[in-house]
Design a protein around this motif. Structure first.
Motif, PDB file in Angstrom:
ATOM      1  N   PHE A 176      -5.498   9.965  -7.873  1.00  0.00           N
ATOM      2  CA  PHE A 176      -5.126   8.794  -7.074  1.00  0.00           C
ATOM      3  C   PHE A 176      -4.460   9.220  -5.771  1.00  0.00           C
ATOM      4  O   PHE A 176      -4.418   8.463  -4.815  1.00  0.00           O
ATOM      5  N   MET A 205      -3.734   4.921 -13.313  1.00  0.00           N
ATOM      6  CA  MET A 205      -4.377   5.817 -12.354  1.00  0.00           C
ATOM      7  C   MET A 205      -4.529   7.209 -12.976  1.00  0.00           C
ATOM      8  O   MET A 205      -3.536   7.832 -13.347  1.00  0.00           O
ATOM      9  N   THR A 258       0.856  -1.188   0.000  1.00  0.00           N
ATOM     10  CA  THR A 258       0.000   0.000   0.000  1.00  0.00           C
ATOM     11  C   THR A 258       0.888   1.232   0.000  1.00  0.00           C
ATOM     12  O   THR A 258       1.854   1.307   0.748  1.00  0.00           O
ATOM     13  N   GLN A 283      -5.160   6.201  -0.408  1.00  0.00           N
ATOM     14  CA  GLN A 283      -4.075   5.215  -0.459  1.00  0.00           C
ATOM     15  C   GLN A 283      -4.362   4.214  -1.572  1.00  0.00           C
ATOM     16  O   GLN A 283      -5.518   3.926  -1.882  1.00  0.00           O
ATOM     17  N   GLN A 284      -3.296   3.676  -2.152  1.00  0.00           N
ATOM     18  CA  GLN A 284      -3.418   2.699  -3.229  1.00  0.00           C
ATOM     19  C   GLN A 284      -2.754   1.399  -2.796  1.00  0.00           C
ATOM     20  O   GLN A 284      -1.612   1.421  -2.328  1.00  0.00           O
ATOM     21  N   THR A 302       0.997   5.752  -0.610  1.00  0.00           N
ATOM     22  CA  THR A 302       0.303   7.025  -0.680  1.00  0.00           C
ATOM     23  C   THR A 302       1.215   8.004  -1.402  1.00  0.00           C
ATOM     24  O   THR A 302       2.436   7.946  -1.247  1.00  0.00           O
TER      25      THR A 302
END
Length: 191
Positions: free
Chosen positions: A138, A153, A116, A142-143, A118
């Protein structure tokens, strides 16, 4: 008539008043210390200070400044130790000031575990941050990418036409939007 020396009662009262005043000043400074980070963030978001971009709702209406074009350059980085590849699909776009545009960034997790991240961002020249407005990004959340996963994204943005009348931006021909992805430490579960 001679003045009388202060009584011990008067001195104690003044000392107590001074102590209470100093304690109040100390508490105010402590409170300001805790409030400074959110206040600074709000200040940067409102003014574009330090290249902080603006944010708008999807239904925002902006008039295009016909004939006024600007180059937008995209920069991408990951912090050392973050197992991602991250890059823009196109490194530059020439846009009409006031028109909605979309840039696509690609991220790929090179590890064998979910990661994850950011993204932090800024704009240069920094005085242009007050006029660079994101509608969707994006970087707002958080991704999480699974092992080997690759995602596209989008960033939907526009350059506010007010930039054309700002004396500090009269020579701005190019704006660079830069992102850096950082890993987010997930809560460790006890064994």
């Amino acid at each position: 008539m001679a003045s009388l020396p202060p009584s011990p009662f008067d001195r104690d009262r003044r000392n107590r008043r001074t102590m209470i005043g100093m304690a109040g000043v100390g508490l105010a400074m402590l409170g300001l210390g805790f409030a400074s980070v959110p206040l600074y963030r709000i200040f940067c978001e409102r003014t574009g200070f330090g290249g902080t971009t603006q944010r708008a709702d999807a239904d925002v209406q902006v008039a295009e400044a016909a004939g006024h074009r600007m180059s937008i350059r995209f920069d991408s980085n990951v912090t050392p130790g973050m197992p991602w590849q991250f890059h823009p699909e196109r490194h530059t776009q020439t846009v009409t000031v006031g028109a909605r545009n979309m840039a696509i960034f690609v991220a790929k997790n090179l590890s064998d575990r979910p990661v994850t991240g950011t993204a932090t961002f800024n704009v240069t020249p920094s005085q242009a941050g007050a006029y660079f407005t994101k509608i969707q990004c994006f970087c707002f959340t958080q991704q999480t990418l699974q092992p080997g996963e690759q995602v596209r994204m989008p960033v939907i943005y526009y350059v506010d036409p007010k930039i054309l009348t700002d004396a500090d931006n009269k020579d701005t021909q190019e704006i660079t939007l830069s992102y850096t992805f950082y890993p987010v430490e997930q809560d460790k579960k006890p064994s």
